[in-house]
Write an enzyme that holds these catalytic residues in place. Structure first.
Site, PDB file in Angstrom:
ATOM      1  N   THR A 185       0.871  -1.183   0.000  1.00 47.33           N
ATOM      2  CA  THR A 185       0.000   0.000   0.000  1.00 47.33           C
ATOM      3  C   THR A 185       0.908   1.234   0.000  1.00 47.33           C
ATOM      4  O   THR A 185       1.367   1.659  -1.047  1.00 47.33           O
ATOM      5  CB  THR A 185      -0.973  -0.006   1.195  1.00 47.33           C
ATOM      6  OG1 THR A 185      -0.249  -0.255   2.403  1.00 47.33           O
ATOM      7  CG2 THR A 185      -2.043  -1.070   1.017  1.00 47.33           C
TER       8      THR A 185
ATOM      9  N   LYS B  12       3.847  -6.832   4.319  1.00 46.50           N
ATOM     10  CA  LYS B  12       3.585  -5.459   3.921  1.00 46.50           C
ATOM     11  C   LYS B  12       3.136  -4.669   5.138  1.00 46.50           C
ATOM     12  O   LYS B  12       2.580  -5.210   6.098  1.00 46.50           O
ATOM     13  CB  LYS B  12       2.537  -5.366   2.807  1.00 46.50           C
ATOM     14  CG  LYS B  12       1.137  -5.809   3.142  1.00 46.50           C
ATOM     15  CD  LYS B  12       0.253  -4.867   3.945  1.00 46.50           C
ATOM     16  CE  LYS B  12       0.223  -3.463   3.353  1.00 46.50           C
ATOM     17  NZ  LYS B  12      -0.670  -2.580   4.216  1.00 46.50           N
TER      18      LYS B  12
ATOM     19  N   THR C  63      -0.584  -3.018  11.287  1.00 44.27           N
ATOM     20  CA  THR C  63      -1.377  -2.964  10.056  1.00 44.27           C
ATOM     21  C   THR C  63      -0.573  -3.641   8.984  1.00 44.27           C
ATOM     22  O   THR C  63       0.097  -3.013   8.200  1.00 44.27           O
ATOM     23  CB  THR C  63      -1.715  -1.561   9.587  1.00 44.27           C
ATOM     24  OG1 THR C  63      -2.531  -1.703   8.430  1.00 44.27           O
ATOM     25  CG2 THR C  63      -0.585  -0.730   9.222  1.00 44.27           C
TER      26      THR C  63
ATOM     27  N   SER D 146      -5.807  10.620  -1.564  1.00 46.42           N
ATOM     28  CA  SER D 146      -5.864  11.481  -2.766  1.00 46.42           C
ATOM     29  C   SER D 146      -5.077  10.887  -3.909  1.00 46.42           C
ATOM     30  O   SER D 146      -4.352   9.922  -3.761  1.00 46.42           O
ATOM     31  CB  SER D 146      -5.328  12.865  -2.413  1.00 46.42           C
ATOM     32  OG  SER D 146      -3.987  12.792  -1.974  1.00 46.42           O
TER      33      SER D 146
END
Length: 411
Positions: free
Chosen positions: A159, A185, A196, A411
């Site tokens: 990510t 990851k 996470t 964004s």
């Protein structure tokens, strides 16, 4: 860029007999990026996992737990399905239905039951999972299934990571070679239990299911549950250990020399994968080891270590190379160890003895502290003078870039 963490070399990532990996560019969130991964397993493989303790755990976490509990020798786990770009968390009943739909789609292509698929997702929370894009990408992922596809697999689960995270080793146990390769990851929203993060580690040993269930928890407790970046426990964290049975070693009991050696090797590579996450923490410029020693018990050592590792004031001081080390003492003091006798406490920064018996060491010079703080790798060592327990965790500094990355993430 990650702190002292070179890019994995694809040729060094060893195939593990009984595992094939295939990826697709499905456009889950952004076009032209690897974002769907299928890990296909041999029928003899056993699988065990640990998951986030966040009560708002994502739909794929809930389903993976269920499917693992339902797995049997007659109906084993046959594949893992991972997507990035969308966490499928905070999505309610529709999220569960969508995760089930992706399992159904892959199961139909593989000719197995839906409960033999484990789903995993990572990415933005509170958005519907684009099931149609994921299922449309599955044929592409299956078409490039390969045993030596670990590097592409590591890229397919990223990510905000700045680089893929992968490691591979071969060890000899009881005269038998064991190959192990894994990927992970994670770069932000990191806190133990779990971070996470996603982690997938495969070994070619044959490990009985009850033994593997114990092994994955032991390895996680000493690796992925010892890292913290920002103190946030995510909704999707999962660490999966796969024993394919494709090699010669078989482990059927915990209290054996073979188990002890395998546990040591698995824990070691899990620690490497976990530390890669910290080295690639969002905006990180420094890798910090925090060790708390001479505690009365492990629990109080953990409280103090995480209090230091979570403190924004401590972390920003490290970023600035500012030896404002009273911030560390303050974090120790509010860690929740109510009967802590600070007059016995000693604090070290690498080779520099900073605090002696609860106060500033008479020979400590701020120039020595600053010398250490300017390094890219730093060790904080706290000696409590209360017993023999100890804990080590890993964290990073907190920089301007952390704020920018998380402000701009969607964004």
């Amino acid at each position: 860029m990650a702190v002292n963490s070179p890019l994995p070399i694809p040729a060094n990532l060893q195939p593990v007999a009984g595992v094939e990996l295939g990826h697709a560019e499905a456009g889950v969130r952004k076009a032209s990026r690897k974002d769907v991964l299928v890990i296909k397993l041999a029928p003899a493989a056993t699988v065990a996992g640990v998951f986030t303790l966040n009560r708002f755990c994502a739909a794929p976490v809930q389903i993976s737990r269920q499917h693992l509990a339902q797995a049997t020798a007659a109906a084993p786990i046959r594949a893992l399905l991972i997507n990035t770009g969308n966490a499928n968390a905070g999505t309610g009943a529709a999220g569960l239905a969508n995760a089930h739909a992706t399992c159904d789609a892959l199961a139909a292509l593989l000719g197995c039951a839906s409960q033999q698929i484990l789903p995993f997702s990572t990415g933005v929370i509170l958005e519907p999972l684009p099931v149609d894009r994921i299922t449309a990408g599955l044929p592409q992922a299956l078409s490039n299934l390969q045993a030596d596809n670990w590097f592409n697999a590591a890229e397919a689960i990223m990510t905000t990571d700045t680089q893929p995270k992968a490691a591979s080793r071969r060890v000899t146990i009881a005269g038998k070679t064991v190959t192990m390769t894994g990927i992970s990851k994670g770069a932000g929203m990191i806190r133990p239990n779990m971070a996470t993060m996603l982690g997938f580690l495969a070994i070619d040993a044959a490990v009985a299911q009850p033994v593997l269930d114990i092994l994955v928890k032991q390895a996680a407790d000493k690796s992925f549950n010892c890292i913290t970046i920002d103190g946030d426990t995510s909704t999707n964290d999962s660490f999966m250990l796969i024993a394919t049975g494709g090699g010669e070693l078989r482990v059927d009991a915990v209290g054996t020399a073979e188990y002890a050696a395998l546990a040591e090797a698995v824990t070691s590579i899990a620690q490497e994968l976990a530390q890669m996450i910290i080295r690639d923490g969002e905006g990180a410029t420094k890798f910090i080891t925090v060790t708390v020693e001479d505690g009365a018990n492990v629990e109080e050592c953990r409280k103090i270590a995480y209090s230091i590792g979570h403190s924004p004031l401590v972390k920003t001081a490290f970023f600035a190379s500012d030896p404002n080390l009273g911030r560390i003492l303050a974090a120790i003091g509010y860690a929740g160890v109510d009967d802590l006798d600070v007059s016995k406490l000693n604090l070290y920064l690498d080779d520099v003895w900073v605090a002696k018996e609860g106060g500033r060491h008479p020979d400590y010079l701020e120039a020595d502290g600053q010398r250490v703080m300017q390094q890219s790798e730093i060790t904080v060592r706290v000696k409590l003078g209360r017993g023999n327990a100890s804990v080590t965790i890993w964290t990073c500094d907190l920089s301007h870039d952390y704020v920018s990355i998380n402000a701009d993430y969607r964004s």
